[in-house]
Scaffold this motif. Structure first.
Motif, mmCIF file in Angstrom:
data_model
loop_
_atom_site.group_PDB
_atom_site.id
_atom_site.type_symbol
_atom_site.label_atom_id
_atom_site.label_comp_id
_atom_site.label_asym_id
_atom_site.label_seq_id
_atom_site.Cartn_x
_atom_site.Cartn_y
_atom_site.Cartn_z
ATOM 1 N N UNK A 32 0.687 -1.189 -0.052
ATOM 2 C CA UNK A 32 0.047 -0.097 0.101
ATOM 3 C C UNK A 32 0.815 1.273 -0.046
ATOM 4 N N UNK A 33 0.416 2.123 -0.716
ATOM 5 C CA UNK A 33 1.154 3.455 -0.801
ATOM 6 C C UNK A 33 0.531 4.425 0.118
ATOM 7 N N UNK A 34 0.752 5.559 0.584
ATOM 8 C CA UNK A 34 0.024 6.427 1.384
ATOM 9 C C UNK A 34 -1.368 6.682 0.924
ATOM 10 N N UNK A 35 -1.626 6.930 -0.321
ATOM 11 C CA UNK A 35 -3.230 7.012 -0.603
ATOM 12 C C UNK A 35 -3.768 5.811 -0.491
ATOM 13 N N UNK A 36 -3.285 4.684 -0.661
ATOM 14 C CA UNK A 36 -4.118 3.410 -0.427
ATOM 15 C C UNK A 36 -4.268 3.263 1.363
ATOM 16 N N UNK A 37 -3.242 3.555 2.064
ATOM 17 C CA UNK A 37 -3.358 3.597 3.791
ATOM 18 C C UNK A 37 -4.408 4.322 3.961
ATOM 19 N N UNK A 38 -4.421 5.748 3.285
ATOM 20 C CA UNK A 38 -5.619 6.584 3.857
ATOM 21 C C UNK A 38 -6.998 6.085 3.243
ATOM 22 N N UNK A 39 -7.166 5.577 2.135
ATOM 23 C CA UNK A 39 -8.451 5.055 1.709
ATOM 24 C C UNK A 39 -8.816 3.687 2.512
ATOM 25 N N UNK A 40 -7.987 2.822 2.938
ATOM 26 C CA UNK A 40 -8.254 1.449 3.367
ATOM 27 C C UNK A 40 -7.542 1.665 4.826
ATOM 28 N N UNK A 41 -7.750 2.682 5.820
ATOM 29 C CA UNK A 41 -7.135 2.567 6.991
ATOM 30 C C UNK A 41 -7.336 1.299 7.807
ATOM 31 N N UNK A 42 -8.296 0.434 7.712
ATOM 32 C CA UNK A 42 -8.537 -0.656 8.591
ATOM 33 C C UNK A 42 -8.176 -2.050 7.880
ATOM 34 N N UNK A 43 -7.782 -1.795 6.683
ATOM 35 C CA UNK A 43 -7.327 -3.194 5.948
ATOM 36 C C UNK A 43 -6.238 -4.121 6.663
ATOM 37 N N UNK A 44 -7.002 -5.340 7.052
ATOM 38 C CA UNK A 44 -5.777 -6.149 7.679
ATOM 39 C C UNK A 44 -5.523 -7.439 6.644
ATOM 40 N N UNK A 45 -4.364 -7.835 6.329
ATOM 41 C CA UNK A 45 -4.089 -9.081 5.705
ATOM 42 C C UNK A 45 -4.622 -10.333 6.101
ATOM 43 N N UNK A 46 -5.185 -11.184 5.302
ATOM 44 C CA UNK A 46 -5.499 -12.425 5.630
ATOM 45 C C UNK A 46 -4.708 -13.655 4.700
ATOM 46 N N UNK A 47 -4.907 -14.681 5.450
ATOM 47 C CA UNK A 47 -4.323 -16.023 4.678
ATOM 48 C C UNK A 47 -5.311 -17.054 5.186
ATOM 49 N N UNK A 48 -6.149 -17.352 4.304
ATOM 50 C CA UNK A 48 -7.093 -18.309 4.647
ATOM 51 C C UNK A 48 -7.480 -19.304 3.206
ATOM 52 N N UNK A 49 -7.857 -20.496 3.840
ATOM 53 C CA UNK A 49 -8.401 -21.536 2.928
ATOM 54 C C UNK A 49 -9.960 -21.453 2.948
ATOM 55 N N UNK A 50 -10.617 -21.477 1.829
ATOM 56 C CA UNK A 50 -12.041 -21.412 1.642
ATOM 57 C C UNK A 50 -12.655 -22.674 1.169
ATOM 58 N N UNK A 51 -13.333 -23.341 1.911
ATOM 59 C CA UNK A 51 -13.827 -24.648 1.177
ATOM 60 C C UNK A 51 -15.502 -24.684 1.285
ATOM 61 N N UNK A 52 -15.986 -24.860 0.178
ATOM 62 C CA UNK A 52 -17.456 -24.979 0.082
ATOM 63 C C UNK A 52 -18.218 -23.797 0.354
ATOM 64 N N UNK A 53 -17.762 -22.653 -0.027
ATOM 65 C CA UNK A 53 -17.821 -21.168 0.471
ATOM 66 C C UNK A 53 -19.332 -20.993 -0.549
#
Length: 192
Positions: free
Chosen positions: A69-90
């Motif tokens: 994220x650049x500064x603009x992205x950080x301002x746009x998505x201040x609460x964005x948290x990265x995830x690493x996840x498996x999704x089965x039968x979603x």
């Protein structure tokens, strides 16, 4: 093990994935191989149809996007948290919030990127790799990556959201991809 990615034009990319059970043969290894494949191709998500498996399984790791994220992205998505996840039968339960454009690409459609409109919030039900059930809400970039991968298990591609004119303009590129007339940094399977 790094698996080849199925290219645009393959019928498996247009199939609705089938639910799986914990007895699905070699599931643990398949998921490990999907992670290897994802990281080898510098992706942020990978769905089973993209590795020639018509099942309801996808993986997401948004760490690289959030880190970059650049500064603009950080301002746009201040609460964005990265995830690493498996999704089965979603199952997508709800897509809400403002529609917003973002430049998307796809490992199965290399070197094609387009601005795609998607809802900013989702609620989804899924099983993790231990087959525990979850219902969760996601927002922003993470929601978008999940929507993109979820589309794969529904037989949809991001180019399906484009206008007929835009699709016509991309026709030659898409035809070249389906015929294997493209070079990528990762292995692919072409439907020649």
């Amino acid at each position: 093990m790094i698996l080849p990615v199925v290219a645009y034009g393959s019928p498996v990319l247009r199939k609705v994935g089938e639910d799986i059970t914990p007895a699905y043969p070699g599931l643990e290894k398949l998921i490990a191989d999907m992670w290897d494949t994802l990281y080898n191709s510098n992706g942020v998500g990978l769905a089973a149809p993209q590795i020639n498996k018509p099942i309801r399984l996808f993986i997401v790791d948004t760490d690289q996007i959030v880190k970059d994220f650049d500064d603009e992205d950080k301002a746009k998505y201040p609460n964005e948290k990265a995830i690493k996840q498996v999704f089965i039968n979603a199952q997508m339960l709800e897509e809400t919030g403002k529609m917003w454009p973002y430049n998307e690409g796809c490992l199965s459609i290399p070197k094609v990127r387009e601005d795609i409109q998607r809802n900013s919030n989702i609620r989804i039900k899924y099983l993790d790799e231990q087959f525990r059930e979850h219902e969760a809400e996601f927002h922003g970039i993470t929601a978008r990556v999940i929507q993109h991968e979820y589309d794969h298990i529904e037989g949809k591609l991001f180019i399906d959201y484009l206008s007929p004119l835009k699709k016509r303009l991309l026709k030659k590129k898409l035809d070249d991809i389906s015929r294997g007339k493209i070079s990528t940094e990762y292995r692919m399977i072409f439907n020649k």
